[in-house]
Design a protein around this motif. Structure first.
Motif, mmCIF file in Angstrom:
data_model
loop_
_atom_site.group_PDB
_atom_site.id
_atom_site.type_symbol
_atom_site.label_atom_id
_atom_site.label_comp_id
_atom_site.label_asym_id
_atom_site.label_seq_id
_atom_site.Cartn_x
_atom_site.Cartn_y
_atom_site.Cartn_z
ATOM 1 N N LEU A 103 0.833 -1.205 0.000
ATOM 2 C CA LEU A 103 0.000 0.000 0.000
ATOM 3 C C LEU A 103 0.866 1.253 0.000
ATOM 4 O O LEU A 103 0.552 2.242 -0.665
ATOM 5 N N PHE A 104 1.957 1.224 0.752
ATOM 6 C CA PHE A 104 2.865 2.366 0.805
ATOM 7 C C PHE A 104 3.457 2.636 -0.574
ATOM 8 O O PHE A 104 3.526 3.782 -1.020
ATOM 9 N N ASN A 105 3.875 1.593 -1.257
ATOM 10 C CA ASN A 105 4.498 1.764 -2.573
ATOM 11 C C ASN A 105 3.506 2.240 -3.619
ATOM 12 O O ASN A 105 3.887 2.950 -4.559
ATOM 13 N N LYS A 106 2.234 1.875 -3.464
ATOM 14 C CA LYS A 106 1.219 2.274 -4.444
ATOM 15 C C LYS A 106 0.650 3.658 -4.148
ATOM 16 O O LYS A 106 0.346 4.419 -5.056
ATOM 17 N N LYS A 161 -8.124 -0.535 -2.351
ATOM 18 C CA LYS A 161 -6.769 -0.312 -1.876
ATOM 19 C C LYS A 161 -6.585 1.143 -1.449
ATOM 20 O O LYS A 161 -5.884 1.437 -0.479
ATOM 21 N N GLU A 162 -7.201 2.060 -2.171
ATOM 22 C CA GLU A 162 -7.070 3.481 -1.820
ATOM 23 C C GLU A 162 -7.726 3.780 -0.468
ATOM 24 O O GLU A 162 -7.176 4.531 0.345
ATOM 25 N N GLU A 163 -8.895 3.195 -0.221
ATOM 26 C CA GLU A 163 -9.557 3.373 1.075
ATOM 27 C C GLU A 163 -8.678 2.826 2.198
ATOM 28 O O GLU A 163 -8.538 3.458 3.253
ATOM 29 N N LEU A 164 -8.070 1.665 1.976
ATOM 30 C CA LEU A 164 -7.218 1.053 2.988
ATOM 31 C C LEU A 164 -5.946 1.860 3.203
ATOM 32 O O LEU A 164 -5.460 1.980 4.332
ATOM 33 N N ALA A 165 -5.402 2.438 2.135
ATOM 34 C CA ALA A 165 -4.199 3.260 2.259
ATOM 35 C C ALA A 165 -4.468 4.502 3.099
ATOM 36 O O ALA A 165 -3.659 4.885 3.952
ATOM 37 N N ARG A 166 -5.627 5.129 2.894
ATOM 38 C CA ARG A 166 -5.984 6.309 3.699
ATOM 39 C C ARG A 166 -6.194 5.919 5.155
ATOM 40 O O ARG A 166 -5.772 6.622 6.069
ATOM 41 N N PHE A 167 -6.855 4.776 5.371
ATOM 42 C CA PHE A 167 -7.160 4.339 6.730
ATOM 43 C C PHE A 167 -5.888 3.985 7.500
ATOM 44 O O PHE A 167 -5.723 4.360 8.666
ATOM 45 N N PHE A 168 -4.979 3.257 6.867
ATOM 46 C CA PHE A 168 -3.760 2.794 7.534
ATOM 47 C C PHE A 168 -2.595 3.772 7.377
ATOM 48 O O PHE A 168 -1.466 3.426 7.718
ATOM 49 N N TYR A 169 -2.886 4.991 6.902
ATOM 50 C CA TYR A 169 -1.808 5.942 6.617
ATOM 51 C C TYR A 169 -0.787 6.092 7.750
ATOM 52 O O TYR A 169 0.423 6.099 7.505
ATOM 53 N N LYS A 211 15.053 6.972 6.517
ATOM 54 C CA LYS A 211 14.680 7.735 5.320
ATOM 55 C C LYS A 211 14.033 6.819 4.282
ATOM 56 O O LYS A 211 13.048 7.185 3.637
ATOM 57 N N LYS A 212 14.564 5.625 4.151
ATOM 58 C CA LYS A 212 14.010 4.671 3.190
ATOM 59 C C LYS A 212 12.625 4.204 3.606
ATOM 60 O O LYS A 212 11.730 4.048 2.774
ATOM 61 N N ALA A 213 12.428 3.990 4.904
ATOM 62 C CA ALA A 213 11.146 3.478 5.404
ATOM 63 C C ALA A 213 10.055 4.530 5.428
ATOM 64 O O ALA A 213 8.903 4.260 5.082
ATOM 65 N N PHE A 214 10.392 5.766 5.861
ATOM 66 C CA PHE A 214 9.376 6.802 6.070
ATOM 67 C C PHE A 214 9.344 7.877 4.991
ATOM 68 O O PHE A 214 8.431 8.698 4.964
ATOM 69 N N GLY A 215 10.359 7.890 4.137
ATOM 70 C CA GLY A 215 10.368 8.868 3.053
ATOM 71 C C GLY A 215 10.691 10.275 3.484
ATOM 72 O O GLY A 215 10.447 11.228 2.741
ATOM 73 N N MET A 216 11.236 10.446 4.692
ATOM 74 C CA MET A 216 11.640 11.767 5.175
ATOM 75 C C MET A 216 12.742 11.585 6.218
ATOM 76 O O MET A 216 12.887 10.495 6.783
ATOM 77 N N PRO A 217 13.527 12.653 6.502
ATOM 78 C CA PRO A 217 14.578 12.544 7.523
ATOM 79 C C PRO A 217 14.005 12.250 8.903
ATOM 80 O O PRO A 217 12.912 12.709 9.252
ATOM 81 N N ALA A 218 14.747 11.486 9.695
ATOM 82 C CA ALA A 218 14.298 11.101 11.032
ATOM 83 C C ALA A 218 14.048 12.327 11.903
ATOM 84 O O ALA A 218 13.069 12.386 12.657
ATOM 85 N N TYR A 219 14.944 13.320 11.822
ATOM 86 C CA TYR A 219 14.795 14.523 12.644
ATOM 87 C C TYR A 219 13.485 15.228 12.333
ATOM 88 O O TYR A 219 12.767 15.666 13.239
ATOM 89 N N GLN A 220 13.150 15.334 11.041
ATOM 90 C CA GLN A 220 11.917 16.019 10.642
ATOM 91 C C GLN A 220 10.693 15.255 11.152
ATOM 92 O O GLN A 220 9.733 15.850 11.651
ATOM 93 N N TRP A 221 10.736 13.919 11.047
ATOM 94 C CA TRP A 221 9.611 13.101 11.503
ATOM 95 C C TRP A 221 9.430 13.230 13.011
ATOM 96 O O TRP A 221 8.314 13.401 13.511
ATOM 97 N N MET A 222 10.539 13.164 13.773
ATOM 98 C CA MET A 222 10.470 13.305 15.234
ATOM 99 C C MET A 222 9.911 14.674 15.619
ATOM 100 O O MET A 222 9.137 14.806 16.558
ATOM 101 N N LYS A 223 10.289 15.679 14.871
ATOM 102 C CA LYS A 223 9.812 17.039 15.140
ATOM 103 C C LYS A 223 8.295 17.123 14.934
ATOM 104 O O LYS A 223 7.583 17.765 15.713
ATOM 105 N N GLN A 224 7.797 16.462 13.883
ATOM 106 C CA GLN A 224 6.352 16.455 13.618
ATOM 107 C C GLN A 224 5.599 15.758 14.755
ATOM 108 O O GLN A 224 4.534 16.211 15.163
#
Length: 232
Positions: A103-106, A161-169, A211-224
């Motif tokens: 779902l993440f890849n799609k 799949k789109e409904e499930l992707a939004r739900f499990f985001y 970065k590979k798993a979440f698509g963003m830097p760890a510092y930015q994600w922790m800050k969010q």
């Protein structure tokens, strides 16, 4: 009931059953910090809920929502409510051909709104039978594990799949075992370096995998995440 696999309502708080029916009486408030992600399916009633950046959202009969691990929520019942709780302790496989990584890849950037799903007729029928069995005292943990698998098969079959992707985001990544570790532990540390040490990775190795798993830097994600807790 004396069987070691029996999971009653009075079990230790650290060992709650993976499936449970919970009641919330009108006017009562429930406040929790989650140690694991869970899906709530509302069988009857209505309540308002706040968690992370979502404030006073109304949830009513016939809806289901996902609460991610480490989030703190406050729920207030507007009327007597009965809720099914499915605790997500194992890797989520909707079927052997579709997991959260696919779902993440799609759908790498689904809408990040307050996403609930309608409890469709087939799911409601499944819940009614499950509730009857629980009421009759059928609380074997192996039975619950089978019903959890059946639940995932059903939502795979009856939602897009789109409904499930939004739900499990909140749980989507292309490395689910790593992301589960992050969600279960980021609230226990103060810095990315601390989280890297906890994961037994070098700092550079942790940064790359994050970065590979979440698509963003760890510092930015922790800050969010910190911003969401402050807002809450």
């Amino acid at each position: 009931m004396t069987c070691v696999n029996y999971e009653g309502v009075s079990t230790n708080s650290n060992k709650k059953p993976i499936i449970e029916v919970s009641e919330l009486l009108q006017g009562k408030v429930r406040e929790r910090t989650l140690s694991e992600s869970k899906i709530m399916l509302i069988m009857k009633g209505k309540f308002s809920i706040s968690y992370e950046r979502h404030i006073n959202k109304t949830v009513k009969e016939g809806k289901m929502l996902l609460l991610p691990s480490s989030s703190k929520y406050i729920a207030r019942a507007d009327e007597d409510a009965s809720v099914f709780i499915f605790r997500l302790r194992d890797k989520i496989e909707l079927c052997d051909r579709l997991g959260l990584e696919q779902l993440f890849n799609k759908f790498k950037k689904p809408e990040q709104n307050f996403n609930m799903l309608e409890v469709k007729e087939e799911i409601a029928y499944f819940l009614k039978g499950l509730n009857n069995c629980i009421s009759d005292g059928l609380r074997c943990r192996y039975y619950f594990e089978l019903k959890m698998k059946e639940f995932f098969f059903l939502i795979r079959a009856y939602y897009t799949k789109e409904e499930l992707a939004r739900f499990f985001y909140p749980l989507l990544s292309n490395d689910t075992s790593f992301s589960e570790f992050v969600y279960n532990n980021y609230n226990k540390v103060k810095t990315v370096q601390d989280l890297a040490v906890l994961s037994n990775y070098s700092h550079s190795g942790f940064i790359k995998r994050f970065k590979k798993a979440f698509g963003m830097p760890a510092y930015q994600w922790m800050k969010q995440q910190k911003a969401s807790r402050i807002l809450h």
